[in-house]
Design a protein around this motif. Structure first.
Motif, PDB file in Angstrom:
ATOM      1  N   MET A  48      -3.639 -18.953 -18.867  1.00 61.30           N
ATOM      2  CA  MET A  48      -2.453 -19.476 -18.172  1.00 61.30           C
ATOM      3  C   MET A  48      -1.834 -18.354 -17.328  1.00 61.30           C
ATOM      4  O   MET A  48      -1.908 -17.176 -17.679  1.00 61.30           O
ATOM      5  N   MET A  49      -1.298 -18.757 -16.196  1.00 62.51           N
ATOM      6  CA  MET A  49      -0.685 -17.781 -15.285  1.00 62.51           C
ATOM      7  C   MET A  49       0.787 -18.127 -15.106  1.00 62.51           C
ATOM      8  O   MET A  49       1.137 -19.294 -14.932  1.00 62.51           O
ATOM      9  N   ALA A  50       1.623 -17.084 -15.147  1.00 63.16           N
ATOM     10  CA  ALA A  50       3.049 -17.303 -14.891  1.00 63.16           C
ATOM     11  C   ALA A  50       3.372 -16.747 -13.513  1.00 63.16           C
ATOM     12  O   ALA A  50       2.944 -15.645 -13.160  1.00 63.16           O
ATOM     13  N   LEU A  51       4.107 -17.550 -12.717  1.00 66.50           N
ATOM     14  CA  LEU A  51       4.499 -17.099 -11.384  1.00 66.50           C
ATOM     15  C   LEU A  51       6.010 -17.165 -11.258  1.00 66.50           C
ATOM     16  O   LEU A  51       6.658 -18.047 -11.834  1.00 66.50           O
ATOM     17  N   ALA A  52       6.553 -16.218 -10.506  1.00 70.04           N
ATOM     18  CA  ALA A  52       8.000 -16.248 -10.280  1.00 70.04           C
ATOM     19  C   ALA A  52       8.286 -15.646  -8.917  1.00 70.04           C
ATOM     20  O   ALA A  52       7.453 -14.957  -8.336  1.00 70.04           O
ATOM     21  N   ASP A  53       9.490 -15.955  -8.428  1.00 70.72           N
ATOM     22  CA  ASP A  53       9.965 -15.368  -7.180  1.00 70.72           C
ATOM     23  C   ASP A  53      10.241 -13.890  -7.494  1.00 70.72           C
ATOM     24  O   ASP A  53      11.076 -13.578  -8.328  1.00 70.72           O
ATOM     25  N   LEU A  54       9.517 -12.986  -6.855  1.00 72.59           N
ATOM     26  CA  LEU A  54       9.593 -11.570  -7.242  1.00 72.59           C
ATOM     27  C   LEU A  54      10.866 -10.887  -6.761  1.00 72.59           C
ATOM     28  O   LEU A  54      11.354 -11.147  -5.662  1.00 72.59           O
ATOM     29  N   VAL A  55      11.378  -9.997  -7.603  1.00 71.64           N
ATOM     30  CA  VAL A  55      12.600  -9.254  -7.271  1.00 71.64           C
ATOM     31  C   VAL A  55      12.267  -8.141  -6.277  1.00 71.64           C
ATOM     32  O   VAL A  55      11.233  -7.492  -6.373  1.00 71.64           O
ATOM     33  N   ARG A  56      13.172  -7.932  -5.299  1.00 66.76           N
ATOM     34  CA  ARG A  56      12.932  -6.864  -4.328  1.00 66.76           C
ATOM     35  C   ARG A  56      13.330  -5.523  -4.937  1.00 66.76           C
ATOM     36  O   ARG A  56      14.376  -5.404  -5.556  1.00 66.76           O
ATOM     37  N   GLU A  57      12.503  -4.540  -4.706  1.00 65.33           N
ATOM     38  CA  GLU A  57      12.757  -3.195  -5.252  1.00 65.33           C
ATOM     39  C   GLU A  57      14.094  -2.665  -4.734  1.00 65.33           C
ATOM     40  O   GLU A  57      14.900  -2.113  -5.487  1.00 65.33           O
ATOM     41  N   GLU A  58      14.338  -2.873  -3.415  1.00 63.85           N
ATOM     42  CA  GLU A  58      15.577  -2.326  -2.814  1.00 63.85           C
ATOM     43  C   GLU A  58      16.810  -2.942  -3.463  1.00 63.85           C
ATOM     44  O   GLU A  58      17.870  -2.326  -3.503  1.00 63.85           O
ATOM     45  N   ALA A  59      16.665  -4.192  -3.932  1.00 66.69           N
ATOM     46  CA  ALA A  59      17.818  -4.869  -4.529  1.00 66.69           C
ATOM     47  C   ALA A  59      18.286  -4.117  -5.772  1.00 66.69           C
ATOM     48  O   ALA A  59      19.480  -3.946  -6.002  1.00 66.69           O
ATOM     49  N   LYS A  60      17.321  -3.619  -6.567  1.00 72.20           N
ATOM     50  CA  LYS A  60      17.677  -2.868  -7.779  1.00 72.20           C
ATOM     51  C   LYS A  60      18.523  -1.657  -7.428  1.00 72.20           C
ATOM     52  O   LYS A  60      19.574  -1.420  -8.013  1.00 72.20           O
ATOM     53  N   GLU A  61      18.030  -0.883  -6.443  1.00 71.21           N
ATOM     54  CA  GLU A  61      18.734   0.351  -6.054  1.00 71.21           C
ATOM     55  C   GLU A  61      20.128   0.023  -5.536  1.00 71.21           C
ATOM     56  O   GLU A  61      21.091   0.737  -5.811  1.00 71.21           O
ATOM     57  N   THR A  62      20.224  -1.086  -4.770  1.00 70.41           N
ATOM     58  CA  THR A  62      21.522  -1.464  -4.205  1.00 70.41           C
ATOM     59  C   THR A  62      22.541  -1.745  -5.305  1.00 70.41           C
ATOM     60  O   THR A  62      23.657  -1.236  -5.278  1.00 70.41           O
ATOM     61  N   ILE A  63      22.128  -2.567  -6.285  1.00 68.89           N
ATOM     62  CA  ILE A  63      23.056  -2.944  -7.364  1.00 68.89           C
ATOM     63  C   ILE A  63      23.493  -1.694  -8.139  1.00 68.89           C
ATOM     64  O   ILE A  63      24.657  -1.525  -8.482  1.00 68.89           O
ATOM     65  N   GLN A  64      22.538  -0.795  -8.358  1.00 68.35           N
ATOM     66  CA  GLN A  64      22.831   0.449  -9.073  1.00 68.35           C
ATOM     67  C   GLN A  64      23.893   1.258  -8.323  1.00 68.35           C
ATOM     68  O   GLN A  64      24.886   1.713  -8.900  1.00 68.35           O
ATOM     69  N   ALA A  65      23.677   1.406  -7.017  1.00 67.77           N
ATOM     70  CA  ALA A  65      24.613   2.195  -6.193  1.00 67.77           C
ATOM     71  C   ALA A  65      25.994   1.536  -6.140  1.00 67.77           C
ATOM     72  O   ALA A  65      27.015   2.231  -6.142  1.00 67.77           O
ATOM     73  N   LEU A  66      26.034   0.210  -6.099  1.00 60.74           N
ATOM     74  CA  LEU A  66      27.329  -0.488  -6.085  1.00 60.74           C
ATOM     75  C   LEU A  66      28.076  -0.224  -7.389  1.00 60.74           C
ATOM     76  O   LEU A  66      29.280  -0.014  -7.395  1.00 60.74           O
ATOM     77  N   LYS A  67      27.319  -0.221  -8.510  1.00 61.70           N
ATOM     78  CA  LYS A  67      27.933   0.071  -9.808  1.00 61.70           C
ATOM     79  C   LYS A  67      28.623   1.423  -9.774  1.00 61.70           C
ATOM     80  O   LYS A  67      29.738   1.584 -10.246  1.00 61.70           O
TER      81      LYS A  67
END
Length: 668
Positions: A484-503
């Protein structure tokens, strides 16, 4: 009749907007023309000016040179100064003096006093060259300012363009192409695969999948069959449909979004520029100090002409060239800078607000995620390898247009797997796909099929993957479950860094999405977001923004779909991801051309710096007045220091240069 009226008012809206847009273009051209003509006229005025000749030792005299000077200056006053004189009258009518009245006062006082001097009604120097340079610099400032503001709203035109203009109406078993505006509720229309749905309606025949992502933000195409509703503006992907229309022109969902956007745009607060407030104060200061100066010199027993000369000097000096440039220059530099960084600023006032943001709302699909599916897990059975499962699934999926299929193929490319060919490919309606790969029967099917056929599989893993909001498909080989294969809408790498910096900046990050709670929570957990609002209907997005604003927060909204447009307009600062639809881009205050969420940080920093530069410039521009006005009024006359209009003009130019140089340092 109603539907005619609908399309008519719709058309009227569009025409009105085109008209406004053309008007704005015309005004920019007008300022530019007035500026260059005035600039050319200024050269002879400066050369003929007595004061300039005294300084430079130039001697230019010919018969009636005074009248030539008067004629040229009159041209500049009435032609170059017209926008300011007209503006002064408007401000006067609104009893709200500002920059226009300040400029109008200075140029009028300088002009009429100088005319009196030339005609022999007064002693002293004429102020024609000051009049000319003042008008030149003010025209330049306004021209720069209007150009940088030019992005303004074609949002609704963009929305109108999104709807198809022709529908295929069915009449007596024939189809005829009619304008969408002629459709009435109850009409039946055909919608071919790949076409946009022209109006809201109900499916009476046909099954298909419909891409509603640009309207609802739902990342997966939605399966539709008889009895389901379709929304105007969504895209019919696979099958042909017959639809009975329920809404016409004005009543469609998209039209409601259009009216929401126009409403939010018109009610957005137009905080006046600081420079305007400074100008208002300076207007009173200039007028007041001019009158006081005149009265004091008269009271001290000086001649009327001396008192008038002092008064005029004060009023001309009080109108700061630098103030007219303080904001526009910073704006021009920051607009250029931001464009270089891939930020298009469409609404300056809102951009300046960005420095105060303490909460940022992100739309999920396409902003925080890539908006396309990727394989996240492959679980295998029967001792088959992951790559084999992918290879067989990919072979069958290659003929399908489904986003999930593309996700599998992308994963194969990433792993450099070759694609075998497939024979006897067919779609198993509602459950999956099948075909023969190298003579082996392969099926890629949905969980429903596996349950119905009672295969036994690892249900706990399946449940936990589904909990994360992933879509799971099963791969069968010769009716045997191999993976079985699981698929999802992938998270953008830049989004992680952005949220971190906003914190780190102490700014709250909130996710807003039409997707289901499970998907939303999974994405939010990966990004470490502060809050999640899931399953939010498009119409409610702007409500949700309002809700966050009520917690006394300044809210930025980052989105990319049509369904984000009302929310973008409602937020204190609307930021559109450039790869999104034109409408979202047109409603936003700022557009991220590179579609990189990290640019949100650039906006906040640039906004802070721009604002600081403006404040510094306003201090330079107005600070000069704090010193120059008392000197011009003759406060130091008792000890023999009187500021001549000429020296006043030099000081004025100096403050202009300082302001210009300071604006340029923003680049550093």
């Amino acid at each position: 009749m109603a539907h005619h009226h609908g399309s008519h008012s719709h058309k009227h809206q569009t025409e009105q907007m085109q008209h406004n847009h053309a008007g704005h273009d015309h005004m920019i051209e007008d300022f530019k023309k007035r500026f260059f003509i005035s600039l050319i006229l200024t050269i002879p005025i400066v050369l003929l000016s007595g004061m300039i000749q005294e300084w430079t030792g130039l001697r230019i005299h010919f018969p009636y040179d005074d009248f030539v000077l008067l004629l040229l200056s009159s041209c500049i006053y009435f032609y170059g100064g017209w926008p300011f004189l007209k503006g002064s009258i408007d401000e006067w009518r609104q009893k709200n003096p500002g920059m226009m009245m300040l400029i109008g006062l200075a140029i009028s006082v300088a002009y009429f006093y100088s005319v009196a001097v030339i005609l022999g009604y007064g002693q002293g120097h004429d102020f024609f060259w000051e009049l000319a340079t003042l008008i030149d610099i003010m025209l330049l400032g306004h021209w720069i300012e209007m150009k940088s503001v030019m992005g303004a709203s074609n949002a609704l035109q963009e929305l109108v363009k999104l709807l198809p203009s022709v529908a295929h109406r069915i009449k007596d078993d024939e189809t005829e192409d009619v304008p969408v505006s002629e459709l009435q509720a109850g009409d039946r229309i055909r919608i071919k695969p790949g076409e946009q749905v022209p109006v809201d309606g109900k499916i009476v025949e046909g099954t298909t999948t419909v891409d509603e992502s640009m309207l609802t933000g739902e990342s997966l195409p939605v399966d539709k069959q008889d009895g389901d509703t379709v929304i105007a503006g969504s895209i019919n992907q696979e099958g042909g449909l017959t639809v009975e229309t329920t809404g016409t022109g004005e009543g469609t969902y998209l039209s409601k979004v259009i009216s929401l956007v126009s409403e939010a745009q018109s009610t957005k607060s137009r905080t006046q520029n600081l420079a305007d407030r400074a100008a208002k104060m300076l207007f009173y200061v200039a007028a007041g100090s001019g009158i006081v100066t005149f009265l004091i010199w008269m009271a001290l027993g000086y001649s009327v002409s001396t008192a008038i000369e002092r008064m005029v000097t004060v009023m001309v000096i009080a109108c700061p060239h630098a103030l007219g440039l303080a904001a526009p220059l910073v704006v021009a530099v920051s607009t250029a800078l931001s464009a270089k960084n891939g930020l298009l600023i469409r609404n300056r006032t809102q951009f300046e607000e960005a420095r105060n943001l303490n909460a940022i709302i992100f739309d999920k699909t396409g902003t925080l995620t890539q908006g396309r599916f990727g394989v996240t897990n492959v679980i295998t059975y029967e001792g088959v390898g992951e790559e084999e499962v992918l290879r067989l699934a990919g072979a069958v999926e290659q003929s399908s247009q489904h986003p999930l299929a593309r996700g599998v193929l992308t994963e194969m490319e990433t792993r450099n797997l070759s694609l075998p060919s497939v024979d006897g490919f067919r779609s198993m309606t509602g459950v999956g796909l099948e075909g023969y790969v190298d003579g082996v029967h392969v099926q890629v099917v949905s969980p429903r099929y596996v349950r119905e056929k009672q295969f036994d599989f690892d249900t706990s893993t399946f449940e936990s993957l589904s909990e994360e909001g992933k879509t799971v498909v099963f791969v069968l080989k010769e009716k045997q479950l191999i993976g079985m294969m699981a698929l999802a809408d992938l998270v953008r790498e830049e989004a992680k860094e952005t949220i971190q910096a906003l914190k780190e900046k102490g700014i709250q990050s909130i996710m807003l999405t039409g997707d289901n709670q499970k998907v939303a929570s999974w994405v939010a957990a990966q990004l470490d977001m502060d809050q999640v609002y899931a399953e939010v209907l498009p119409d409610d997005k702007s409500q949700q923004v309002k809700h966050v604003q009520t917690e006394r927060k300044k809210v930025g909204m980052v989105g990319d779909g049509i369904n984000d447009a009302p929310a973008l307009a409602q937020a204190d600062v609307g930021i559109a991801i450039g790869s999104g639809t034109d409408v979202a881009v047109e409603t936003a205050d700022i557009v991220l051309v590179k579609s990189n969420p990290k640019d949100v940080l650039t906006i906040i920093e640039l906004s802070q710096k721009t604002y600081n530069k403006m404040i510094q410039n306003l201090w330079w521009a107005a600070g000069y007045n704090i010193i120059a006005i008392p000197l011009a009024a003759g406060i130091l006359a008792p000890i023999g220091i009187i500021l001549s209009p000429a020296i006043g003009a030099v000081l004025m130019s100096l403050s202009t240069v300082i302001v210009a140089v300071n604006a340029k340092t923003l680049r550093i």
